[in-house]
Design a protein around this motif. Structure first.
Motif, PDB file in Angstrom:
ATOM      1  N   ASP A  56      -7.118  14.703   1.643  1.00  0.00           N
ATOM      2  CA  ASP A  56      -7.091  14.441   0.198  1.00  0.00           C
ATOM      3  C   ASP A  56      -5.917  13.519  -0.100  1.00  0.00           C
ATOM      4  O   ASP A  56      -4.825  13.955  -0.465  1.00  0.00           O
ATOM      5  CB  ASP A  56      -6.967  15.757  -0.570  1.00  0.00           C
ATOM      6  CG  ASP A  56      -7.147  15.572  -2.070  1.00  0.00           C
ATOM      7  OD1 ASP A  56      -7.684  14.515  -2.481  1.00  0.00           O
ATOM      8  OD2 ASP A  56      -6.739  16.471  -2.813  1.00  0.00           O
ATOM      9  N   THR A  57      -6.143  12.231   0.075  1.00  0.00           N
ATOM     10  CA  THR A  57      -5.083  11.229   0.023  1.00  0.00           C
ATOM     11  C   THR A  57      -5.244  10.317  -1.182  1.00  0.00           C
ATOM     12  O   THR A  57      -6.355   9.873  -1.473  1.00  0.00           O
ATOM     13  CB  THR A  57      -5.113  10.372   1.316  1.00  0.00           C
ATOM     14  OG1 THR A  57      -4.919  11.235   2.431  1.00  0.00           O
ATOM     15  CG2 THR A  57      -4.048   9.314   1.313  1.00  0.00           C
ATOM     16  N   ALA A  58      -4.135  10.038  -1.851  1.00  0.00           N
ATOM     17  CA  ALA A  58      -4.123   9.049  -2.927  1.00  0.00           C
ATOM     18  C   ALA A  58      -3.608   7.739  -2.343  1.00  0.00           C
ATOM     19  O   ALA A  58      -2.625   7.733  -1.595  1.00  0.00           O
ATOM     20  CB  ALA A  58      -3.219   9.502  -4.066  1.00  0.00           C
ATOM     21  N   ILE A  59      -4.267   6.646  -2.675  1.00  0.00           N
ATOM     22  CA  ILE A  59      -3.838   5.330  -2.196  1.00  0.00           C
ATOM     23  C   ILE A  59      -3.676   4.419  -3.404  1.00  0.00           C
ATOM     24  O   ILE A  59      -4.577   4.312  -4.238  1.00  0.00           O
ATOM     25  CB  ILE A  59      -4.848   4.729  -1.208  1.00  0.00           C
ATOM     26  CG1 ILE A  59      -4.957   5.615   0.034  1.00  0.00           C
ATOM     27  CG2 ILE A  59      -4.446   3.305  -0.824  1.00  0.00           C
ATOM     28  CD1 ILE A  59      -6.012   5.203   1.017  1.00  0.00           C
ATOM     29  N   ALA A  60      -2.522   3.782  -3.480  1.00  0.00           N
ATOM     30  CA  ALA A  60      -2.270   2.793  -4.524  1.00  0.00           C
ATOM     31  C   ALA A  60      -1.924   1.486  -3.836  1.00  0.00           C
ATOM     32  O   ALA A  60      -1.327   1.476  -2.760  1.00  0.00           O
ATOM     33  CB  ALA A  60      -1.113   3.240  -5.413  1.00  0.00           C
ATOM     34  N   SER A 118       3.300   1.340  -8.540  1.00  0.00           N
ATOM     35  CA  SER A 118       1.927   1.769  -8.293  1.00  0.00           C
ATOM     36  C   SER A 118       1.711   3.123  -8.948  1.00  0.00           C
ATOM     37  O   SER A 118       2.407   4.079  -8.635  1.00  0.00           O
ATOM     38  CB  SER A 118       1.675   1.899  -6.790  1.00  0.00           C
ATOM     39  OG  SER A 118       1.886   0.684  -6.130  1.00  0.00           O
ATOM     40  N   LYS A 119       0.754   3.190  -9.877  1.00  0.00           N
ATOM     41  CA  LYS A 119       0.327   4.481 -10.416  1.00  0.00           C
ATOM     42  C   LYS A 119      -0.698   5.061  -9.444  1.00  0.00           C
ATOM     43  O   LYS A 119      -1.480   4.317  -8.862  1.00  0.00           O
ATOM     44  CB  LYS A 119      -0.274   4.323 -11.797  1.00  0.00           C
ATOM     45  CG  LYS A 119       0.753   3.952 -12.857  1.00  0.00           C
ATOM     46  CD  LYS A 119       0.184   4.177 -14.234  1.00  0.00           C
ATOM     47  CE  LYS A 119       1.197   3.845 -15.303  1.00  0.00           C
ATOM     48  NZ  LYS A 119       2.245   4.831 -15.424  1.00  0.00           N
ATOM     49  N   VAL A 120      -0.673   6.366  -9.264  1.00  0.00           N
ATOM     50  CA  VAL A 120      -1.572   6.990  -8.299  1.00  0.00           C
ATOM     51  C   VAL A 120      -2.325   8.143  -8.940  1.00  0.00           C
ATOM     52  O   VAL A 120      -1.874   8.735  -9.923  1.00  0.00           O
ATOM     53  CB  VAL A 120      -0.804   7.501  -7.054  1.00  0.00           C
ATOM     54  CG1 VAL A 120      -0.170   6.358  -6.309  1.00  0.00           C
ATOM     55  CG2 VAL A 120       0.237   8.534  -7.427  1.00  0.00           C
ATOM     56  N   TYR A 176       0.859  -1.179   0.000  1.00  0.00           N
ATOM     57  CA  TYR A 176       0.000   0.000   0.000  1.00  0.00           C
ATOM     58  C   TYR A 176       0.900   1.236   0.000  1.00  0.00           C
ATOM     59  O   TYR A 176       1.843   1.320   0.775  1.00  0.00           O
ATOM     60  CB  TYR A 176      -0.881   0.029   1.259  1.00  0.00           C
ATOM     61  CG  TYR A 176      -1.691  -1.233   1.427  1.00  0.00           C
ATOM     62  CD1 TYR A 176      -2.970  -1.334   0.907  1.00  0.00           C
ATOM     63  CD2 TYR A 176      -1.161  -2.330   2.099  1.00  0.00           C
ATOM     64  CE1 TYR A 176      -3.703  -2.495   1.046  1.00  0.00           C
ATOM     65  CE2 TYR A 176      -1.889  -3.500   2.246  1.00  0.00           C
ATOM     66  CZ  TYR A 176      -3.159  -3.581   1.714  1.00  0.00           C
ATOM     67  OH  TYR A 176      -3.883  -4.736   1.853  1.00  0.00           O
ATOM     68  N   THR A 177       0.592   2.175  -0.862  1.00  0.00           N
ATOM     69  CA  THR A 177       1.297   3.457  -0.891  1.00  0.00           C
ATOM     70  C   THR A 177       0.257   4.547  -0.713  1.00  0.00           C
ATOM     71  O   THR A 177      -0.721   4.610  -1.452  1.00  0.00           O
ATOM     72  CB  THR A 177       2.047   3.647  -2.221  1.00  0.00           C
ATOM     73  OG1 THR A 177       2.960   2.560  -2.415  1.00  0.00           O
ATOM     74  CG2 THR A 177       2.821   4.956  -2.215  1.00  0.00           C
ATOM     75  N   GLN A 178       0.471   5.392   0.290  1.00  0.00           N
ATOM     76  CA  GLN A 178      -0.443   6.488   0.593  1.00  0.00           C
ATOM     77  C   GLN A 178       0.316   7.793   0.398  1.00  0.00           C
ATOM     78  O   GLN A 178       1.412   7.962   0.929  1.00  0.00           O
ATOM     79  CB  GLN A 178      -0.920   6.361   2.031  1.00  0.00           C
ATOM     80  CG  GLN A 178      -1.885   7.420   2.466  1.00  0.00           C
ATOM     81  CD  GLN A 178      -2.311   7.231   3.918  1.00  0.00           C
ATOM     82  OE1 GLN A 178      -1.685   6.497   4.676  1.00  0.00           O
ATOM     83  NE2 GLN A 178      -3.368   7.907   4.303  1.00  0.00           N
ATOM     84  N   ILE A 179      -0.263   8.731  -0.373  1.00  0.00           N
ATOM     85  CA  ILE A 179       0.399   9.995  -0.699  1.00  0.00           C
ATOM     86  C   ILE A 179      -0.540  11.148  -0.352  1.00  0.00           C
ATOM     87  O   ILE A 179      -1.717  11.143  -0.739  1.00  0.00           O
ATOM     88  CB  ILE A 179       0.756  10.056  -2.197  1.00  0.00           C
ATOM     89  CG1 ILE A 179       1.720   8.919  -2.548  1.00  0.00           C
ATOM     90  CG2 ILE A 179       1.340  11.416  -2.566  1.00  0.00           C
ATOM     91  CD1 ILE A 179       1.941   8.737  -4.025  1.00  0.00           C
TER      92      ILE A 179
END
Length: 191
Positions: free
Chosen positions: A118-122, A143-145, A107-110
């Motif tokens: 306002d978080t992107a999760i891949a 992971s594309k986000v 999991y990648t959280q940006i």
């Protein structure tokens, strides 16, 4: 012949439109998490300057487990006025071993600190459903986000604090991971 001259003449303008000048510089780098505790001075050993397309690399020496770990990198950068930046893809490189009926999920959280909601999760996974142990000494998971854009830089205060949290998890019978490096691929736009 005319079309190649038009393309050649337009190329410098196109590059200037997508490449900040001067090159953005990382002004602050911190990290936290079980896989790279802030008390460990060598957890993130090196990183390169921000490029037009990527942050060269962050290297780890503790993102290594039979279960799960997490590492969150907090970055600030000095960026020329009138630019925004976002991460469009993240790649993590390391070693993975999975016994049959096991999987590695990641999991990648940006997010930007100013707007943490306002978080992107891949996410992704490697599954071993076969009868043999899966071993890969040089695996890269990508992971594309959904891009989360920074504030527009005024040239003085940077673009805010960028946070990227990476968490690999072993599920199933048994496995192990040892991630050594991550690379962030960037997208730039004028604002």
């Amino acid at each position: 012949m005319r079309s190649s001259l038009v393309i050649a003449a337009a190329a410098p303008a196109l590059v200037a439109a997508i490449c900040p000048d001067p090159v953005p510089q990382i002004s602050s780098l911190q990290w936290s998490g079980t896989g790279c505790p802030s008390s460990s001075a060598g957890a993130v050993k090196s990183y390169g300057p921000m490029d037009f397309s990527e942050v060269k690399a962050f290297t780890f020496n503790q993102l290594d487990s039979d279960n799960t770990e997490a590492c969150e990198i907090h970055l600030q950068a000095k960026t020329p006025a009138g630019w925004q930046v976002a991460i469009k893809e993240v790649a993590h490189t390391g070693d993975v071993t999975l016994k049959p009926n096991s999987e590695l999920d990641w999991y990648t959280q940006i997010y930007w600190s100013k707007n943490a909601a306002d978080t992107a999760i891949a996410k992704g996974s490697i599954v071993n459903s076969g009868g043999d142990t899966y071993r890969n000494g040089d695996v890269t998971v990508r992971s594309k986000v959904t891009e989360k854009w920074s504030d527009c830089s005024n040239g003085n205060d940077g673009v805010g604090i960028l946070n990227v949290n990476f968490r690999p998890v072993i599920n199933g019978d048994s496995g192990h991971f040892n991630f050594r490096m991550t690379t962030w691929y960037l997208d730039w736009r004028r604002c």
